[in-house]
Design a protein around this motif. Sequence first.
Motif, PDB file in Angstrom:
ATOM      1  N   THR A 172       6.370  17.624   2.143  1.00 56.38           N
ATOM      2  CA  THR A 172       5.612  17.723   3.395  1.00 56.38           C
ATOM      3  C   THR A 172       4.111  17.793   3.111  1.00 56.38           C
ATOM      4  OG1 THR A 172       7.450  18.992   4.265  1.00 56.38           O
ATOM      5  CG2 THR A 172       5.423  19.037   5.547  1.00 56.38           C
ATOM      6  N   ASP A 173       3.726  18.676   2.173  1.00 62.52           N
ATOM      7  CA  ASP A 173       2.297  18.842   1.860  1.00 62.52           C
ATOM      8  C   ASP A 173       1.688  17.542   1.371  1.00 62.52           C
ATOM      9  OD1 ASP A 173       2.610  21.404   2.570  1.00 62.52           O
ATOM     10  OD2 ASP A 173       2.637  22.240   0.515  1.00 62.52           O
ATOM     11  N   MET A 174       2.441  16.839   0.494  1.00 66.36           N
ATOM     12  CA  MET A 174       1.869  15.629  -0.112  1.00 66.36           C
ATOM     13  C   MET A 174       1.786  14.480   0.901  1.00 66.36           C
ATOM     14  SD  MET A 174       0.841  16.482  -2.912  1.00 66.36           S
ATOM     15  CE  MET A 174       0.758  18.255  -2.832  1.00 66.36           C
ATOM     16  N   ILE A 175       2.756  14.442   1.842  1.00 64.23           N
ATOM     17  CA  ILE A 175       2.672  13.429   2.898  1.00 64.23           C
ATOM     18  C   ILE A 175       1.356  13.628   3.643  1.00 64.23           C
ATOM     19  CG2 ILE A 175       3.622  12.676   5.122  1.00 64.23           C
ATOM     20  CD1 ILE A 175       6.410  13.269   4.044  1.00 64.23           C
ATOM     21  N   LYS A 176       1.039  14.889   3.939  1.00 62.08           N
ATOM     22  CA  LYS A 176      -0.176  15.179   4.699  1.00 62.08           C
ATOM     23  C   LYS A 176      -1.418  14.937   3.849  1.00 62.08           C
ATOM     24  CE  LYS A 176       1.881  18.236   8.040  1.00 62.08           C
ATOM     25  NZ  LYS A 176       2.681  19.446   7.890  1.00 62.08           N
ATOM     26  N   LYS A 177      -1.380  15.461   2.617  1.00 60.20           N
ATOM     27  CA  LYS A 177      -2.574  15.405   1.771  1.00 60.20           C
ATOM     28  C   LYS A 177      -2.947  13.965   1.429  1.00 60.20           C
ATOM     29  CE  LYS A 177      -4.422  17.182  -2.556  1.00 60.20           C
ATOM     30  NZ  LYS A 177      -4.004  17.678  -3.869  1.00 60.20           N
ATOM     31  N   HIS A 178      -1.934  13.165   1.042  1.00 58.43           N
ATOM     32  CA  HIS A 178      -2.235  11.807   0.585  1.00 58.43           C
ATOM     33  C   HIS A 178      -1.963  10.750   1.644  1.00 58.43           C
ATOM     34  CE1 HIS A 178      -2.940  13.095  -3.535  1.00 58.43           C
ATOM     35  NE2 HIS A 178      -1.859  13.862  -3.423  1.00 58.43           N
ATOM     36  N   ASN A 179      -1.583  11.230   2.850  1.00 61.93           N
ATOM     37  CA  ASN A 179      -1.316  10.275   3.915  1.00 61.93           C
ATOM     38  C   ASN A 179      -0.235   9.262   3.500  1.00 61.93           C
ATOM     39  OD1 ASN A 179      -1.823   9.728   6.500  1.00 61.93           O
ATOM     40  ND2 ASN A 179      -3.941   9.028   6.197  1.00 61.93           N
ATOM     41  N   LEU A 180       0.812   9.749   2.876  1.00 60.19           N
ATOM     42  CA  LEU A 180       1.853   8.851   2.366  1.00 60.19           C
ATOM     43  C   LEU A 180       2.577   8.170   3.524  1.00 60.19           C
ATOM     44  CD1 LEU A 180       3.389  11.242  -0.327  1.00 60.19           C
ATOM     45  CD2 LEU A 180       1.702   9.426  -0.688  1.00 60.19           C
TER      46      LEU A 180
END
Lengths: 142, 668
Positions: B53-61
């Motif tokens: 979840t965090d990485m989807i948000k952080k890197h706009n995956l």
Amino acid sequence: MAKRNDDLVIAAILCKWCSYAGADLAGTSRVKYPENVRVIKVPCSGRVSPRFAIKALYEGADGVLISGCHPGDCHYSEGNMRARRRMFTFKTLTEFMGIEEERIQMSWVSASEAAKWKSVVEDVLDTVNRVGRNIIFEDGNE
Amino acid sequence: MLRIGVFVCHCGNNIAGRVRVEDVAKAAADFPGVLYSTTSMYMCSSEGQGLITDMIKKHNLTKIVVASCSPNLHEKTFRGLAEKNGLNYYSVEIANIREQVSWVHDDIDKATEKAIDIVRMAVAKVSHGRPLKKRSVKVTKRALVIGGGIAGIQAALDLADAGFKVTMVEKEPTIGGKMAMFDKTFPTLDCSMCILTPKMVQTRDHENIELLTFSEVEELDGHVGEFNAKIRKKTRYVDEELCIGCGACEKVCPVKTESTFNQGLVKRKAIYFDFPQAVPKVPRIDNDKCIKCGACAKVCPKKCIRYNQKDEIFKRTFGVVIVATGSEIFDDSAYGEYGYGKIPDVITSLQFERMLVAGGPTDGKVLRPSDGKVPKSVVFIKCVGSRDEKKGYPYCSRVCCMYTAKHVLLLNEHHPGTDIYVFYIDIRSFGKNYEEFVKRVQDETGALYLRGRVSRIFDRDGKLHVFGTDTLTGNQVKVDADMVVLANGLVPAKSTRKIARVLNLSKDTHGWLNELHPKLAPVETATRGVFIAGTCQGPKDIPDAVASGSAAASRAMSILNHSSLELEPTIAHVNQFLCSGCENCFMACPFGAIEMVDYKDPNTKKIRRVAQVIESKCTGCGVCSSVCPVPAIDVSGFSAEDVFVEIEALGKGIRKNDAGIKTNGKKK
């Protein structure tokens, strides 16, 4: 039997209901088999077009295994029978393209046949090993 | 733009023990489109999901690949997680590096290499995949229960009591199944019929249950929420509405023929009830045996004999289907050395069971079929057809140890002083109060339990000479018996094999229906909305069959409670502009899900015939796509292009190795 070439790569196109689940069960049951297979999941072996096999060989796979449910067990009634007829016909044509028929193989592996999956993989590898690495589509051979 | 995140799971030591997961994540970082890759101890844990979840948000995956266990386990978890975070449900691919890598390979280098290849293929597939939208379907609030044995009855009653409409289809003239054949039940010695008949009557009288006996499901298509069934109600030659079940017809019928219900121990008439408590209490004329004398029609007080009655076809729509088609006993003729079928006093356990029934063919007396005398000594042989790979099946049938113990107790009760011998391999008494029951039987009856198999039975001078071994003392044993009872194992009923074909259910090697997951989805099948209950799944005793009937009903309710459901969008679509109208797909589709329609070509402005998919019927098998010469028809999620990019990625893995760069960082 001749020693198997460890570098062989088999593209295994498996139906998701039987053979893919059978390969999964091999994992759950810790049935060990050679590493040389790369699995591609499809809904049904009946979905497998000969183009998939040609494409896999063109991309450098040494053999193609198409595996589905046992006759009579197809989740979609008869897709596996179509696959069998199609691949049988197709194999009679491959020789004209310079492809050894050993490179394309079919099997039935059900979701409960972990041990069979292992033996299928080994058999396919042994058969493909007899014709060696696939160099048909390498540069200079096309 | 592609922004793919690759998440590699350690799964504790399950994956990391055989695959260098850090190397996999490092290699994945270089794949086209991959923006971010990492590992985590347990990707499915809240911590792992939090990381995604965090990485989807952080890197706009925009797309995700999870390298973990089989997609059959956690694909839903991760797709649901992606959906919650604003991505398309289908923008997640699973690279199966546990079941198909770490658990099956020992060589860490090769396993790592294979894992990297699999991740490469998953990345390629996910980058090519288009967002898909789920389909919504209405749920028909009616359940189909196939099979009227105890499991089916339990499932139907549970559903009906919960307020859902149920149609029960039973192939025999009466419901009740195998349990109706039994005398007592172990370990409580409840009278089988006394506990079963109230349920049978409830089933008949329940306002929410439609009971179709002597009927079979011939066709079933559609999907969860809307299964369309064609049911054939075979003719009984008796008007079911008018009949009062008086039995006058049965008395006058002059024909006598073998009774299958009574295992051939007595004769029945050509117009007959299987047993007195049959539900519905309507006789059936066996047309093969009937001599058309008209005697029954003459005596019938309600005039309900119909010699010209025809089969009826019912078409119904159901939201869910429960299959409870049961099992039957193993065919003993495979054991030639026991002489079943040749020596009349070698009988099956079910024949013995029928003899014990007070209202049965022998009025509760155990009698030798050869001369009708009460046997002085009886030998029971267990595991006939079970735990024997040579002649029978490798599995344990679970009930034979217990019913043999019950038979011993009841034989001793009906005919005290009988010499009883039991040949066994092991005594498996696994249930509540089962072990205590076997102990009680051994203590009370004085039956001699001999551990070993019987090698041969000879029929000489009116005695059965039973030769066997006692493996505990190491001695050869010879018993002179008057009767031998073979404790048959269970095999799938013929109707179970048949229904598996009609419903396209998967079976195991022995023909038992497969559950979706042996531990966590024991009554679900691979087809959503179809459930299994009772012994069609594998040998079960009555408590287990009842439990699975209730379980199937409760799982069915979780579907019937919805007014609509979301379905997988992975079905076929036609590019009608490209379609040449050759009708290959139309003829190939096993589900009749393709129709030919008129289409106005935007270029030529002419009308031509092209294929179109009937979405409610399509199951997404893709047979159409493989026969299309254009190709104009393809399956979402498994399109030819999807497979091609996967194969190309596979090729890249091969060429990379050929160039001498081993993906695990070592030089070749």
